[in-house]
Design a protein around this motif. Structure first.
Motif, mmCIF file in Angstrom:
data_model
loop_
_atom_site.group_PDB
_atom_site.id
_atom_site.type_symbol
_atom_site.label_atom_id
_atom_site.label_comp_id
_atom_site.label_asym_id
_atom_site.label_seq_id
_atom_site.Cartn_x
_atom_site.Cartn_y
_atom_site.Cartn_z
ATOM 1 N N TRP A 196 0.864 -1.181 0.000
ATOM 2 C CA TRP A 196 0.000 0.000 0.000
ATOM 3 C C TRP A 196 0.901 1.231 0.000
ATOM 4 N N PRO A 197 0.708 2.187 -0.917
ATOM 5 C CA PRO A 197 1.684 3.259 -1.087
ATOM 6 C C PRO A 197 1.613 4.407 -0.077
ATOM 7 N N TYR A 198 0.619 4.399 0.807
ATOM 8 C CA TYR A 198 0.447 5.545 1.699
ATOM 9 C C TYR A 198 0.596 5.130 3.153
ATOM 10 N N GLN A 199 1.354 5.923 3.899
ATOM 11 C CA GLN A 199 1.469 5.733 5.347
ATOM 12 C C GLN A 199 0.348 6.464 6.071
ATOM 13 N N GLN A 200 -0.218 7.458 5.418
ATOM 14 C CA GLN A 200 -1.253 8.293 6.006
ATOM 15 C C GLN A 200 -2.578 7.522 6.092
ATOM 16 N N PRO A 201 -3.409 7.874 7.077
ATOM 17 C CA PRO A 201 -4.749 7.285 7.111
ATOM 18 C C PRO A 201 -5.520 7.666 5.850
ATOM 19 N N THR A 202 -6.261 6.691 5.317
ATOM 20 C CA THR A 202 -6.982 6.870 4.065
ATOM 21 C C THR A 202 -8.455 6.556 4.274
ATOM 22 N N TRP A 203 -9.311 7.498 3.923
ATOM 23 C CA TRP A 203 -10.758 7.291 3.974
ATOM 24 C C TRP A 203 -11.223 6.914 2.575
#
Length: 191
Positions: free
Chosen positions: A71-78
């Motif tokens: 998954w390319p994002y470390q940030q929380p994703t909605w």
């Protein structure tokens, strides 16, 4: 902290083909040459629609991807979806539907002073715009036309118009445009 819609579009205003393909986009340039590397460093939370999430699962991270990646994002994703979804293992993915305003408040809190990125699609970005929550648009306008597809931002934005902050050439195929969204005058209820 800003809420930003960052995307790529064909010259005729489509972010994907009618069948949600992005294959037209990848041969056109290197994402590292765009503002994306600097942009993503300032992102603290993301939002995407279910079609974008499904595309990620099919083409980037899922077992059916040609070369599956993490998954390319470390940030929380909605992920906004009207159907029940399965989160990608190991990713901070939260599902939402309905009004974007309460979710935006959660995203701003999770972003902790960093920016909120509306990944796509255009209709989801439009919902944030409708609620007065969208601050900026970054669009990489590609040197191709699709003739039909998923629109960049299916809204009429005329008065006040977007304010161009910058424009630059990226490689031989893209114009990178950065716009501010002026606040619309508030309308007071009349008696």
């Amino acid at each position: 902290m800003k809420t930003q819609y960052y995307t790529a579009s064909s010259l005729d205003g489509f972010i994907a083909t009618p069948d949600d393909s992005l294959e037209w986009l990848f041969p056109l340039g290197d994402i590292e040459a765009t503002s994306y590397p600097a942009f993503i460093r300032d992102v603290g939370a993301l939002a995407m629609g279910s079609t974008t999430y499904e595309w990620m699962l099919r083409h980037v991270v899922g077992p059916k991807a040609e070369r599956p990646q993490p998954w390319p994002y470390q940030q929380p994703t909605w992920v906004f979806s009207s159907r029940e979804r399965t989160p990608f293992p190991g990713a901070d993915i939260r599902f939402a539907n309905g009004d974007v305003r309460p979710v935006h408040r959660q995203m701003v809190e999770a972003a902790n002073g960093r920016n909120v990125w509306i990944v796509g699609g255009g209709e989801l970005a439009g919902q944030f715009y409708d609620c007065g929550l969208l601050d900026e648009i970054f669009v990489q306008v590609a040197s191709v036309t699709l003739g039909a597809g998923k629109p960049l931002l299916p809204r009429a934005i005329v008065s006040p118009p977007l304010r161009l902050l910058s424009a630059r050439t990226v490689g031989t195929a893209f114009a990178e445009l950065h716009y501010a969204i002026p606040r619309r005058p508030s309308r007071r209820a009349t008696k």
